[in-house]
Design an enzyme around this catalytic site. Sequence first.
Site, short mmCIF file in Angstrom:
data_model
loop_
_atom_site.label_atom_id
_atom_site.label_comp_id
_atom_site.label_asym_id
_atom_site.label_seq_id
_atom_site.Cartn_x
_atom_site.Cartn_y
_atom_site.Cartn_z
CB CYS A 184 -35.53 11.66 -72.28
SG CYS A 184 -36.96 11.41 -73.35
CD GLU A 185 -36.52 4.62 -74.78
OE1 GLU A 185 -37.61 4.18 -75.18
OE2 GLU A 185 -35.61 3.89 -74.36
CG HIS A 186 -39.32 9.23 -75.83
ND1 HIS A 186 -40.09 9.31 -74.68
CD2 HIS A 186 -39.39 7.93 -76.24
CE1 HIS A 186 -40.61 8.12 -74.41
NE2 HIS A 186 -40.20 7.27 -75.34
CG HIS A 187 -37.42 14.54 -76.86
ND1 HIS A 187 -38.34 14.09 -75.93
CD2 HIS A 187 -38.14 14.96 -77.94
CE1 HIS A 187 -39.57 14.23 -76.42
NE2 HIS A 187 -39.48 14.75 -77.63
CD GLN A 225 -39.35 9.29 -63.39
OE1 GLN A 225 -39.15 10.35 -63.97
NE2 GLN A 225 -39.99 9.24 -62.24
CG HIS A 253 -38.63 13.71 -67.38
ND1 HIS A 253 -38.26 12.57 -68.06
CD2 HIS A 253 -39.03 13.30 -66.15
CE1 HIS A 253 -38.45 11.51 -67.28
NE2 HIS A 253 -38.92 11.93 -66.12
CB CYS A 255 -37.97 15.89 -72.97
SG CYS A 255 -38.85 14.83 -71.81
#
Length: 298
Positions: A184-187, A225, A253, A255
């Site tokens: 995941c590019e956020h976390h 995703q 996920h 996250c």
Amino acid sequence: LESCPHYPLYPRYYPLPDMSDKTPTTLVSSNKRKSPVTDSMAVSEHTGVTTPDSSSNSLTEHSENDAEGQLVKKPRKSSFCRLAGGPNPLTASPSLSPLPIMTDEERLEKMKGACETILQCIGEEPTREGLIKTPKRWAEALLFMTKGYTQTIEEVTNNAVFEEGLGGANDMVVVRDIDIHSLCEHHMVPFTGKVHVGYIPRRKVLGISKIARIAEVFARRLQVQERLTREIGNAIMDAVDPLGVAVVVECSHMCMVMRGVCKVGSNTATSCVLGCFQTDQKTRSEFFSIINGGSFRR
């Protein structure tokens, strides 16, 4: 360009644009930029390349000069373009002249230093026995998990595209339950699951294993995703020009399992339908029936 986190690692995907036919832009002492650079752009003193500053939405759009020389905003084409504003990496040529880059050893040393800093910040001692080799292992693992940045669709398909003279509503090809593992590019924590891909050939067919390899290329990058699903579909459309493509991705996920809302067992499903799958409800229904355990229409 230098602000892109992947630029020092893989510069061949970020060639400098041809500035020969453009009016040079200079910086003035008062920090006021001269036309044609807008307030949402900055100029590198070393390369002359315009890059988005913090006030622009660099993840979704970039600015280019149109035919009249006016600066216009355009959507990014891929995760590479979102990072650096360069050309589509699916067609990036390996023959592009590379800029000076770090060696593998220099890259690993820099990442090891970053990992040691992180360990110290969370209250660990990087020199204790169990953590001595952790920075090196972490660096090597992260490079593996993001190896999709160094790959192109042409490389992974390896010319496994064949003329079969097919075409028609009964010639659906479906590969389901392809395992994927992404970050995941956020976390930067994992999300894992399965991809189901279907397409109807027009004249060309793609080697079955290459469908899984295409999914792997995009999964091995920092992703969301929704974008991953769309990129797989678009890549297959570009590779064999089928009548249509359908992609469904189902993932869990971490996250939202290991942190935040902590909902174990939750799954996210995304779909992308292109061509005849988008326009023909029967074709679309057949695909969803197959990936949900059905069989091909007889």
